[in-house]
Design a protein around this motif. Structure first.
Motif, mmCIF file in Angstrom:
data_model
loop_
_atom_site.group_PDB
_atom_site.id
_atom_site.type_symbol
_atom_site.label_atom_id
_atom_site.label_comp_id
_atom_site.label_asym_id
_atom_site.label_seq_id
_atom_site.Cartn_x
_atom_site.Cartn_y
_atom_site.Cartn_z
ATOM 1 N N MET A 206 0.883 -1.098 0.138
ATOM 2 C CA MET A 206 0.034 -0.158 -0.153
ATOM 3 C C MET A 206 0.908 1.178 0.132
ATOM 4 S SD MET A 206 -2.924 -0.615 2.634
ATOM 5 C CE MET A 206 -3.782 -2.388 2.745
ATOM 6 N N ALA A 207 0.349 2.221 -0.527
ATOM 7 C CA ALA A 207 1.136 3.449 -0.582
ATOM 8 C C ALA A 207 0.185 4.702 -0.430
ATOM 9 C CB ALA A 207 1.846 3.535 -1.938
ATOM 10 N N GLY A 208 0.718 5.762 0.119
ATOM 11 C CA GLY A 208 0.076 7.078 0.084
ATOM 12 C C GLY A 208 -1.333 6.945 0.640
ATOM 13 N N ALA A 209 -2.358 7.375 -0.065
ATOM 14 C CA ALA A 209 -3.536 7.600 0.256
ATOM 15 C C ALA A 209 -4.336 6.288 1.022
ATOM 16 C CB ALA A 209 -4.580 8.408 -0.665
ATOM 17 N N SER A 210 -3.999 5.295 0.108
ATOM 18 C CA SER A 210 -4.528 4.140 0.295
ATOM 19 C C SER A 210 -4.057 3.542 1.685
ATOM 20 C CB SER A 210 -4.260 2.971 -0.824
ATOM 21 O OG SER A 210 -2.988 2.700 -0.895
ATOM 22 N N TRP A 211 -2.849 3.618 1.963
ATOM 23 C CA TRP A 211 -2.331 3.268 3.429
ATOM 24 C C TRP A 211 -3.113 4.113 4.363
ATOM 25 C CZ3 TRP A 211 -0.542 -0.247 6.329
ATOM 26 C CH2 TRP A 211 0.181 0.007 7.315
ATOM 27 N N GLU A 212 -3.187 5.403 4.106
ATOM 28 C CA GLU A 212 -3.559 6.382 5.183
ATOM 29 C C GLU A 212 -5.358 6.122 5.540
ATOM 30 O OE1 GLU A 212 -4.980 10.964 4.808
ATOM 31 O OE2 GLU A 212 -2.835 10.700 4.716
ATOM 32 N N GLY A 213 -5.850 5.930 4.343
ATOM 33 C CA GLY A 213 -7.283 5.204 4.568
ATOM 34 C C GLY A 213 -7.546 4.058 5.295
ATOM 35 N N PHE A 214 -6.253 3.085 4.966
ATOM 36 C CA PHE A 214 -6.607 1.752 5.853
ATOM 37 C C PHE A 214 -6.364 2.074 7.339
ATOM 38 C CE2 PHE A 214 -3.771 -1.655 7.696
ATOM 39 C CZ PHE A 214 -4.932 -2.664 7.763
ATOM 40 N N VAL A 215 -5.525 3.002 7.490
ATOM 41 C CA VAL A 215 -4.953 3.155 9.108
ATOM 42 C C VAL A 215 -6.101 3.872 9.822
ATOM 43 C CG1 VAL A 215 -3.501 4.459 10.513
ATOM 44 C CG2 VAL A 215 -2.536 3.201 8.557
ATOM 45 N N ILE A 216 -6.843 4.774 9.024
ATOM 46 C CA ILE A 216 -8.076 5.397 9.527
ATOM 47 C C ILE A 216 -9.167 4.770 9.667
ATOM 48 C CG2 ILE A 216 -9.659 7.418 9.119
ATOM 49 C CD1 ILE A 216 -7.381 8.897 7.735
ATOM 50 N N GLU A 217 -9.614 3.504 8.711
ATOM 51 C CA GLU A 217 -10.502 2.876 8.957
ATOM 52 C C GLU A 217 -10.396 1.721 9.974
ATOM 53 O OE1 GLU A 217 -11.584 1.097 5.199
ATOM 54 O OE2 GLU A 217 -11.904 3.098 4.128
ATOM 55 N N THR A 218 -9.130 1.338 10.157
ATOM 56 C CA THR A 218 -8.807 0.649 11.337
ATOM 57 C C THR A 218 -8.897 1.070 12.691
ATOM 58 O OG1 THR A 218 -7.272 -0.779 9.632
ATOM 59 C CG2 THR A 218 -6.975 -1.186 11.959
ATOM 60 N N LEU A 219 -8.471 2.188 12.845
ATOM 61 C CA LEU A 219 -8.308 2.887 14.139
ATOM 62 C C LEU A 219 -10.175 3.371 14.526
ATOM 63 C CD1 LEU A 219 -5.422 5.554 13.856
ATOM 64 C CD2 LEU A 219 -5.642 3.585 15.427
ATOM 65 N N THR A 220 -10.785 3.760 13.503
ATOM 66 C CA THR A 220 -12.231 3.787 13.700
ATOM 67 C C THR A 220 -12.810 2.726 14.175
ATOM 68 O OG1 THR A 220 -12.032 5.873 12.072
ATOM 69 C CG2 THR A 220 -14.268 4.868 12.752
ATOM 70 N N ALA A 221 -12.416 1.548 13.452
ATOM 71 C CA ALA A 221 -13.458 0.478 13.728
ATOM 72 C C ALA A 221 -12.816 -0.311 15.259
ATOM 73 C CB ALA A 221 -12.914 -0.626 12.839
ATOM 74 N N ALA A 222 -11.695 0.082 15.515
ATOM 75 C CA ALA A 222 -11.193 -0.308 16.870
ATOM 76 C C ALA A 222 -11.362 0.538 18.052
ATOM 77 C CB ALA A 222 -9.636 -0.630 16.749
ATOM 78 N N ALA A 223 -12.055 1.798 17.904
ATOM 79 C CA ALA A 223 -12.511 2.672 18.781
ATOM 80 C C ALA A 223 -13.691 2.229 19.711
ATOM 81 C CB ALA A 223 -12.581 4.055 18.175
ATOM 82 N N ALA A 224 -13.748 2.790 20.714
ATOM 83 C CA ALA A 224 -15.049 2.488 21.548
ATOM 84 C C ALA A 224 -16.053 2.954 21.060
ATOM 85 C CB ALA A 224 -14.699 3.000 23.049
ATOM 86 N N SER A 225 -17.435 2.328 21.262
ATOM 87 C CA SER A 225 -18.491 2.880 20.735
ATOM 88 C C SER A 225 -18.596 4.202 21.221
ATOM 89 C CB SER A 225 -19.598 1.929 21.377
ATOM 90 O OG SER A 225 -21.010 2.622 20.986
ATOM 91 N N GLY A 226 -19.138 5.189 20.397
ATOM 92 C CA GLY A 226 -19.511 6.609 20.820
ATOM 93 C C GLY A 226 -18.234 7.479 20.550
#
Length: 53
Positions: free
Chosen positions: A1-21
């Protein structure tokens, strides 16, 4: 992965792992300085801060 796709993957992963709310957002100034990912954790606000949810 490079650039924007890596950034998107990280953001989606962190968002999914965050506590509800947990709120996520990004910030960009008129001069194009930016913060790609910021969170506001669920639960009581830290002393001296107000939740704006």
């Amino acid at each position: 992965m490079a650039g924007a796709s890596w950034e998107g993957f990280v953001i989606e992963t962190l968002t999914a792992a965050a506590a509800s709310g947990t709120l996520s957002n990004f910030y960009r100034t008129a001069a194009d300085a930016e913060i790609d990912f910021a969170t506001n954790a669920a639960g009581p606000a830290p002393l001296g801060h107000r939740n704006q949810a």
